[in-house]
Write a protein that holds these residues in place. Structure first.
Motif: not given
Length: 342
Positions: A244-248
């Motif tokens: 998660g964590r908008c990592g992409d």
């Protein structure tokens, strides 16, 4: 494998002792996972291992110990600690109450599959795998097992929070602003009903204090930018999996090579798994919870990335765990990664 309480307590003691051993070799720079007295920690671990759970708590604690053990400079010490970790993990995974129990496999979907990934990593780049997932699809288990297979660090909400705290980040910054992953942690670990509790309202004084503390940004925005900076810094130093964590989107915006994966499963399969792995959650509550979490995750991701959560164009791979099962999904991703790095 069937174990009585004394045997499970002995396993809990081994987990506690491994954490202590890793800490002794590392010193105080990274801290300990279990920093309270031995008896209390062992008793809490025993209860977690006996009652299924809170599987994500055990998973995160084991992953954090492994993350730190992999940083040991002495090869012999690292080998000994990782061998003990592997032995412990095997025992934990074999327990009937293990966090790994329960799959998403739909046999009718499991026969069709092919994949490819173009070369994108140079010799200087670290392997960064960003995983987005829908709750109930087994995404966390996939990420955890994948990190163990690849022998790289695993970061979920709990671990990421611990890293930020060790870097003197705001100690309360994840209570209601960290996004989907920590929301799932809070909501599932307490009760399904808590997922729908209204957010705590701040007084005018509290809002003004936060406005000053975060230089005019909302606390939510400040936390997002703080975690973005940390992810980019980590990407320069180590291989890891980030849940998660908008990592992409963060990796893409900063032109950092990575693999982005979206994990999901048919809604009905997700409902069945949510009921299976959460005691006290019936089918009606599970349906309501999954709809609620999907909406919250989508809003958070869409707001901070400008992308649509779950849209195939945003990911290298979108995978239906019902077609492969959790272990099959891990094997699938491993083959893709091996092919993409040749």
């Amino acid at each position: 494998m069937s174990m009585n309480r004394e045997e499970i307590k002995e396993l809990a003691e081994h987990i506690y002792d491994l954490d202590a051993e890793v800490y002794i070799h590392l010193g105080s720079s990274l801290g300990r996972v279990f920093n309270r007295d031995r008896e209390r920690c062992v008793n809490e671990l025993t209860e977690l291992l006996m009652t299924r759970p809170q599987g994500h708590v055990v998973r995160s604690e084991l992953a954090l110990i492994a993350n730190m053990a992999r940083t040991l400079e002495d090869k012999e010490e690292r080998k000994l600690c990782m061998s003990e970790y592997d032995r412990i993990l095997k025992e934990v995974m074999s327990l009937p109450t293990s966090f790994a129990h329960g799959d998403v496999l739909d046999p009718d979907l499991a026969e069709l599959n092919a994949f490819n990934l173009k070369e994108r990593f140079s010799d200087q780049d670290h392997l960064i795998v960003c995983i987005s997932w829908t709750y109930g699809s087994g995404g966390n288990e996939v990420g955890f097992r994948l990190s163990d297979k690849l022998k790289i660090s695993y970061y979920d909400a709990e671990i990421f929070e611990a890293v930020l705290k060790r870097l003197d980040a705001e100690k309360d910054s994840f209570h209601d602003t960290a996004g989907y992953a920590s929301e799932v942690k809070d909501e599932i670990s307490q009760s399904p009903a808590s997922a729908f509790a209204p957010a705590k309202k701040l007084t005018l004084r509290q809002r003004f204090r936060e406005f000053s503390r975060y230089h005019g940004l909302s606390k939510r925005d400040a936390v997002f930018f703080n975690q973005s900076d940390l992810l980019c810094d980590m990407a320069k130093k180590e291989d890891f999996i980030i849940m998660g964590r908008c990592g992409d989107a963060i990796m893409t915006n900063n032109k950092i090579p990575h693999i982005s994966i979206y994990i999901t499963a048919p809604f009905e399969q997700r409902v069945l798994r949510a009921v299976e792995v959460n005691s006290g959650l019936d089918e009606r509550k599970a349906r309501r919870l999954l709809h609620h979490l999907d909406r919250r995750h989508s809003r958070y991701y869409n707001f901070y990335t400008g992308r649509k959560w779950g849209h195939a164009n945003n990911y290298d791979l979108c995978i239906n765990t019902a077609s492969y099962g959790i272990d099959g999904t891990v094997d699938f991703i491993l083959k893709m990664i091996d092919g993409g790095r040749k």
